[in-house]
Design an enzyme around this catalytic site. Sequence first.
Site, mmCIF file in Angstrom:
data_model
loop_
_atom_site.group_PDB
_atom_site.id
_atom_site.type_symbol
_atom_site.label_atom_id
_atom_site.label_comp_id
_atom_site.label_asym_id
_atom_site.label_seq_id
_atom_site.Cartn_x
_atom_site.Cartn_y
_atom_site.Cartn_z
ATOM 1 N N HIS A 180 73.998 59.907 98.902
ATOM 2 C CA HIS A 180 75.107 59.231 98.226
ATOM 3 C C HIS A 180 75.870 60.203 97.316
ATOM 4 O O HIS A 180 75.992 59.981 96.103
ATOM 5 C CB HIS A 180 74.545 58.067 97.419
ATOM 6 C CG HIS A 180 75.498 56.943 97.224
ATOM 7 N ND1 HIS A 180 76.645 57.074 96.485
ATOM 8 C CD2 HIS A 180 75.495 55.675 97.690
ATOM 9 C CE1 HIS A 180 77.282 55.922 96.489
ATOM 10 N NE2 HIS A 180 76.614 55.061 97.217
ATOM 11 N N ASP A 248 85.859 50.386 98.783
ATOM 12 C CA ASP A 248 84.418 50.264 98.955
ATOM 13 C C ASP A 248 84.276 49.657 100.337
ATOM 14 O O ASP A 248 84.050 48.462 100.485
ATOM 15 C CB ASP A 248 83.809 49.371 97.863
ATOM 16 C CG ASP A 248 82.289 49.362 97.938
ATOM 17 O OD1 ASP A 248 81.734 50.076 98.800
ATOM 18 O OD2 ASP A 248 81.655 48.649 97.138
ATOM 19 N N GLU A 313 79.678 58.278 102.663
ATOM 20 C CA GLU A 313 78.287 58.099 103.065
ATOM 21 C C GLU A 313 78.153 57.871 104.565
ATOM 22 O O GLU A 313 78.345 56.750 105.047
ATOM 23 C CB GLU A 313 77.709 56.884 102.336
ATOM 24 C CG GLU A 313 77.991 56.816 100.852
ATOM 25 C CD GLU A 313 77.977 55.381 100.328
ATOM 26 O OE1 GLU A 313 77.057 54.619 100.646
ATOM 27 O OE2 GLU A 313 78.917 55.015 99.603
HETATM 28 C C1 FUC Z 1 78.363 52.186 97.996
HETATM 29 C C2 FUC Z 1 79.020 50.869 97.898
HETATM 30 C C3 FUC Z 1 78.394 49.939 96.994
HETATM 31 C C4 FUC Z 1 77.685 50.458 95.803
HETATM 32 C C5 FUC Z 1 77.109 51.843 95.974
HETATM 33 C C6 FUC Z 1 76.772 52.542 94.725
HETATM 34 O O1 FUC Z 1 77.468 52.259 99.029
HETATM 35 O O2 FUC Z 1 79.218 50.272 99.144
HETATM 36 O O3 FUC Z 1 79.280 48.914 96.642
HETATM 37 O O4 FUC Z 1 78.361 50.259 94.652
HETATM 38 O O5 FUC Z 1 77.851 52.650 96.787
#
Ligand code: FUC
Length: 349
Positions: A180, A248, A313
């Site tokens: 992430h 998002d 991501e």
């Molecule tokens: C992403 C988003 C989510 C969440 C996360 C930290 O995957 O889809 O809403 O806030 O990050």
Amino acid sequence: MENKVVGSIKDFDEYQGHKIQKLSLTNQNGVTLSLLTLGATIYEINIPSETGVQNIVLNYYHSKDYLANPYYVCMAIGRTAGRIKNGNIILAGQSIQLPQNEGKTNLHGGTNGFNSQIWQGKIIQIAGNDVIEMSHLQEGDGYPGKMRIKILYSLSADDVIEIKFCAISTADTLFNPTQHIYFNLGKNDTVKEHLLKINAKQIQKLDSNKIPLADRVTVADTPFDFRQPTSLDKAIAAMNDTAEKGFDDIFAVEPDKDNLVAVLSDPLSKISVAIESARNGLVVFTANSFTQQNMNFVRTNGIGKRYEGIALEPQTLAPSKGDGLFSAIKLAKGEEKTYTIKYHLNYER
Ligand code: FUC
């Protein structure tokens, strides 16, 4: 062969009485990648520049800051990235209840996901270069099977970062990992000056809890059209009337011949990152809900800002129209599965 990428391990701090280490790799160009053993978190990607090194990912002052908010900043995500409705899965005809950590939803592997674990960090050698290995036995997170998981983080002489997630489980389970990372390639407090290109003609429709629905919608003539490099400032402004006030969203990507799915670039710093992934999904999150609370960022000196970074991501989506997600991300008992994500770094020398 001459060893060009050199690794090191240092103590970082403590988290709940556990020692957290920082592992780093540096190549001959002066690019450094470093990780924390808490959450297998990417802590820094440092790029040399005329004014000194520049860290192009968001990071915090302390380990504890990473779990003080729900934003998974630069952490490893698993067993499953994204949202599972009601935390309920079906495996081999059996219904299994996973932990619900966002209302009734299972998000990013639930309460005890990869990001909340302290990993075993090691520097190993592959083909004469140092590589960071994070390993861990994932259990007690509500998913079936004990999962032996190893993530290899490497940096090449030509500035490509590769992340390899390798897993094997003692029972049929699900595996859809990602990292992430929030990028901010410049010196500004937000990524609005950046350009983004995504190889996607469609996004996934979402319900009011952001759970993917069966349908996909075309990006043509919408703010989701990033098929050409597009200003994030303009794109975010076009989302101003939505509740999210930014992105998002889940893009159904079509990797090109080199498996590139997206390119993020900053015309001001002249730094860009091209993302290589063979998978069919890319979640784009422009940090719309970042607040000043619990966001002890180094970049903005302890303050969180909306749009401070952008998370891109790579992950696996249902093959089409939302059906068959669980079969697409199933890891059978004893099967070994590897997913790879690469980040090609470009900058002025
Ligand atoms: C992403 C988003 C989510 C969440 C996360 C930290 O995957 O889809 O809403 O806030 O990050």
